[in-house]
Motif scaffolding. Structure first.
Motif, PDB file in Angstrom:
ATOM      1  N   ASP A 116       2.457  12.919  -2.242  1.00 15.26           N
ATOM      2  CA  ASP A 116       1.405  11.870  -2.211  1.00 15.26           C
ATOM      3  C   ASP A 116       0.403  12.207  -3.389  1.00 15.26           C
ATOM      4  OD1 ASP A 116      -0.914  10.335  -1.742  1.00 15.26           O
ATOM      5  OD2 ASP A 116      -1.213  10.912   0.445  1.00 15.26           O
TER       6      ASP A 116
ATOM      7  N   HIS B 257      -3.042  13.296   3.899  1.00 16.57           N
ATOM      8  CA  HIS B 257      -3.470  12.241   4.450  1.00 16.57           C
ATOM      9  C   HIS B 257      -2.472  11.811   5.553  1.00 16.57           C
ATOM     10  CE1 HIS B 257      -3.928   7.836   4.690  1.00 16.57           C
ATOM     11  NE2 HIS B 257      -5.111   7.943   4.125  1.00 16.57           N
TER      12      HIS B 257
ATOM     13  N   ASN C 286      -7.427  13.973  -0.349  1.00 18.16           N
ATOM     14  CA  ASN C 286      -8.506  13.222  -0.281  1.00 18.16           C
ATOM     15  C   ASN C 286      -9.681  13.648   0.510  1.00 18.16           C
ATOM     16  OD1 ASN C 286      -7.120  12.881   2.217  1.00 18.16           O
ATOM     17  ND2 ASN C 286      -8.224  10.737   2.184  1.00 18.16           N
TER      18      ASN C 286
ATOM     19  N   TYR D 125      -5.553   0.753  -6.424  1.00 16.62           N
ATOM     20  CA  TYR D 125      -6.795   0.470  -6.276  1.00 16.62           C
ATOM     21  C   TYR D 125      -7.821   1.779  -6.185  1.00 16.62           C
ATOM     22  CZ  TYR D 125      -6.690   1.923  -1.310  1.00 16.62           C
ATOM     23  OH  TYR D 125      -6.386   2.841  -0.331  1.00 16.62           O
ATOM     24  N   LYS D 126      -7.195   3.212  -6.585  1.00 20.30           N
ATOM     25  CA  LYS D 126      -7.995   4.236  -6.583  1.00 20.30           C
ATOM     26  C   LYS D 126      -8.331   4.667  -8.010  1.00 20.30           C
ATOM     27  CE  LYS D 126      -7.270   5.421  -1.941  1.00 20.30           C
ATOM     28  NZ  LYS D 126      -8.323   5.470  -1.056  1.00 20.30           N
TER      29      LYS D 126
ATOM     30  N   SER E 297       0.853  -1.384   0.177  1.00 19.36           N
ATOM     31  CA  SER E 297       0.126  -0.117  -0.114  1.00 19.36           C
ATOM     32  C   SER E 297       0.862   1.315   0.041  1.00 19.36           C
ATOM     33  CB  SER E 297      -0.847   0.131   1.291  1.00 19.36           C
ATOM     34  OG  SER E 297       0.003   0.037   2.572  1.00 19.36           O
ATOM     35  N   MET E 298       0.365   2.330  -0.266  1.00 23.95           N
ATOM     36  CA  MET E 298       1.077   3.683  -0.067  1.00 23.95           C
ATOM     37  C   MET E 298       1.585   3.883   1.199  1.00 23.95           C
ATOM     38  SD  MET E 298       0.717   6.901   1.100  1.00 23.95           S
ATOM     39  CE  MET E 298       1.204   8.401   0.826  1.00 23.95           C
ATOM     40  N   THR E 299       0.796   3.476   2.218  1.00 21.27           N
ATOM     41  CA  THR E 299       1.095   3.664   3.713  1.00 21.27           C
ATOM     42  C   THR E 299       2.426   2.936   3.987  1.00 21.27           C
ATOM     43  OG1 THR E 299      -0.994   3.945   4.103  1.00 21.27           O
ATOM     44  CG2 THR E 299       0.426   3.726   6.039  1.00 21.27           C
TER      45      THR E 299
ATOM     46  N   SER F 200      -1.675   4.705  -5.669  1.00 21.43           N
ATOM     47  CA  SER F 200      -2.320   3.356  -5.183  1.00 21.43           C
ATOM     48  C   SER F 200      -3.341   2.924  -6.286  1.00 21.43           C
ATOM     49  CB  SER F 200      -2.979   3.422  -4.018  1.00 21.43           C
ATOM     50  OG  SER F 200      -2.439   4.050  -2.886  1.00 21.43           O
TER      51      SER F 200
HETATM   52  C1  LIG Z   1      -4.566  10.836  -0.446  1.00 24.49           C
HETATM   53  C2  LIG Z   1      -4.192   9.552   0.134  1.00 24.49           C
HETATM   54  N1  LIG Z   1      -2.898   9.167   0.715  1.00 24.49           N
HETATM   55  C3  LIG Z   1      -2.607   8.064   1.004  1.00 24.49           C
HETATM   56  C4  LIG Z   1      -3.677   7.054   1.016  1.00 24.49           C
HETATM   57  C5  LIG Z   1      -3.254   5.777   1.595  1.00 24.49           C
HETATM   58  O1  LIG Z   1      -3.251   4.824   0.545  1.00 24.49           O
HETATM   59  P1  LIG Z   1      -3.047   3.382   0.872  1.00 24.49           P
HETATM   60  O2  LIG Z   1      -4.521   2.688   1.277  1.00 24.49           O
HETATM   61  O3  LIG Z   1      -2.669   2.532  -0.397  1.00 24.49           O
HETATM   62  O4  LIG Z   1      -2.122   3.208   1.920  1.00 24.49           O
HETATM   63  C6  LIG Z   1      -5.158   7.323   0.610  1.00 24.49           C
HETATM   64  C7  LIG Z   1      -5.979   6.430   0.866  1.00 24.49           C
HETATM   65  O5  LIG Z   1      -7.182   6.631   1.076  1.00 24.49           O
HETATM   66  C8  LIG Z   1      -5.076   8.820   0.060  1.00 24.49           C
HETATM   67  O6  LIG Z   1      -6.457   9.091  -0.257  1.00 24.49           O
END
Ligand SMILES: Cc1ncc(COP(=O)(O)O)c(C=O)c1O
Length: 408
Positions: free
Chosen positions: A198, A120, A173, A223-224, A91-93, A221
């Motif tokens: 991000d 975020h 977001n 999945y978005k 995941s991005m996180t 990511s």
């Molecule tokens: C702007 C933004 N950054 C980071 C994230 C985190 O992404 P991930 O779920 O891939 O960790 C999100 C997830 O909603 C997001 O909207």
């Protein structure tokens, strides 16, 4: 003269999304989009074909290798980037936490990192924790809660010769604000620091060009944007070469593999490539390369989503006691709203009864929701995705008109 964006064939696009046959209207794209059949098929096909670890000897090895090579190439086309700088992860996180720890190995007391209250929490806390671990200082750049804008001058105020890195979102977001990342990048680079962007929310709604943007690192990511649940970071290859992430002794030391711990999810990488190919097919384009077709699609998508957002915004502004918190001059079609006398959760539940998905919350934009005075409850978030059409918007607007808002 800029050419008029192509029109999208919404019926044809929607026919690729099996989940839409349930009749639910999805305004929850910013949390994750619905999945096209071609993406699910690519994941399935990868898993049922011979598959082992990457290599060149057997068909199974070659299939794994191909999934990685194609996944990187596809994402590089979407980001206008170099495939050798694409790092995949869960995941991005997860990736941002890993990168923050790796970058922080070179920081110490006296060094500074700048994060923003618009971001975020993945692009805030990762840096706060990493900096704390090595005794570096974190500075918070603020946004204007009245306008939703993050002024590059506010970032500049926090820069100094001690700044090592600035972490900023390309789009919020929560309220959709798209800061002027290019202007921020110029300031950051002039200060001798690096920029981590991000792009998770941004990449779903706009043409990305990491070099034009000035992003040293850019996270997204899949999945978005119609892909499977994984994350990716593009880093400038020469920067990645310098970094020394924690890794196992026998795992590859080359870039980008050095950053990818353990076995990659080959099926998800195949799904990511399929999502990018699907996006590239959406708008008629005279372009021949996948990058050109992606630019045509994202340009058409921006126009389509802008029109739908405008329809929703006009209708919503007529509701009693509504506050729309998405106000920046440049923003994605993501509308955050609150209602005097009604909890966002109650509106979400009412819409769900009408088979309309629009979630309430603060969506991990922890600092931003608090800065807006909304706290954890946040607001109702209405987001768009390539399959949302006028009929969905009609249903949303109609349902909101029937919600029993208290009259003032
Ligand atoms: C702007 C933004 N950054 C980071 C994230 C985190 O992404 P991930 O779920 O891939 O960790 C999100 C997830 O909603 C997001 O909207």
């Amino acid at each position: 003269m800029t050419p008029t964006p192509a029109r999208l064939d919404l019926a044809a696009i929607r026919s690729h999304f099996p989940s839409l046959s349930t009749g639910t209207a999805h305004f929850d794209g910013p949390g994750g989009t619905q999945t096209p059949d071609v993406v699910a098929r690519a994941i399935h096909d990868t898993l049922v074909a011979p598959l082992s670890n990457r290599g060149s000897l057997t068909e199974a090895e070659r299939n794994a290798d191909l999934a990685v090579v194609r996944g990187r190439a596809a994402l590089a086309d979407l980001l206008g980037a170099d495939p050798s700088g694409i790092v995949f992860g869960r995941s991005m996180t997860q990736l941002t936490m890993d990168f923050a720890r790796t970058l922080a190995k070179r920081w110490g007391p006296g060094d500074e990192v700048v994060v923003t209250r618009l971001d975020h929490d993945a692009n805030v806390r990762s840096w706060v924790l990493a900096a704390r671990h090595v005794g570096a200082t974190v500075r918070f750049a603020d946004f204007d809660p009245e306008t939703g804008e993050l002024d590059p001058a506010e970032i500049a105020r926090h820069l100094s010769p001690a700044t090592r890195l600035v972490a900023v979102t390309a789009a919020s977001n929560l309220i959709g604000t798209m800061p002027d990342v290019r202007a921020i990048a110029d300031l950051v680079h002039a200060a001798g620091a690096q920029l981590f962007v991000d792009g998770v929310h941004y990449a779903a709604h706009a043409v990305v060009d990491v070099a034009a943007m000035g992003a040293d690192y850019f996270a997204c990511s899949p999945y978005k944007f119609l892909g499977p649940h994984c994350g990716a970071i593009h880093g400038r290859a020469e920067l990645l070469e310098e970094l020394e992430p924690d890794k196992l002794l026998p795992s590859p030391d080359r870039v980008p593999e050095r950053f990818e711990l353990g076995t990659l999810p080959y099926e998800l990488l195949a799904g990511t490539a399929a999502a990018v190919d699907f996006l590239a097919s959406l708008a008629p384009s005279p372009g021949t390369s996948r990058r050109e077709r992606l630019v045509a699609t994202m340009t058409a998508l921006e126009a389509h989503e802008e029109r739908l957002r405008d329809r929703i915004e006009r209708a919503v502004l007529g509701l009693p006691g509504v506050t729309v918190h998405s106000r920046a001059a440049r923003r994605t079609p993501t509308l955050l709203m609150t209602f005097a006398g009604s909890e966002p959760r109650a509106v979400q539940a009412f819409l769900a009864e009408h088979r309309i998905n629009a979630p309430a919350g603060s969506f991990y934009a922890y600092e931003a929701a608090r800065r807006l005075g909304l706290g954890e409850a946040g607001g109702l978030r209405i987001g768009l995705a390539p399959y949302v059409d006028d009929e969905d918007v009609d249903r949303l607007v109609e349902a909101l008109r029937h919600f029993p808002f208290p009259r003032r």
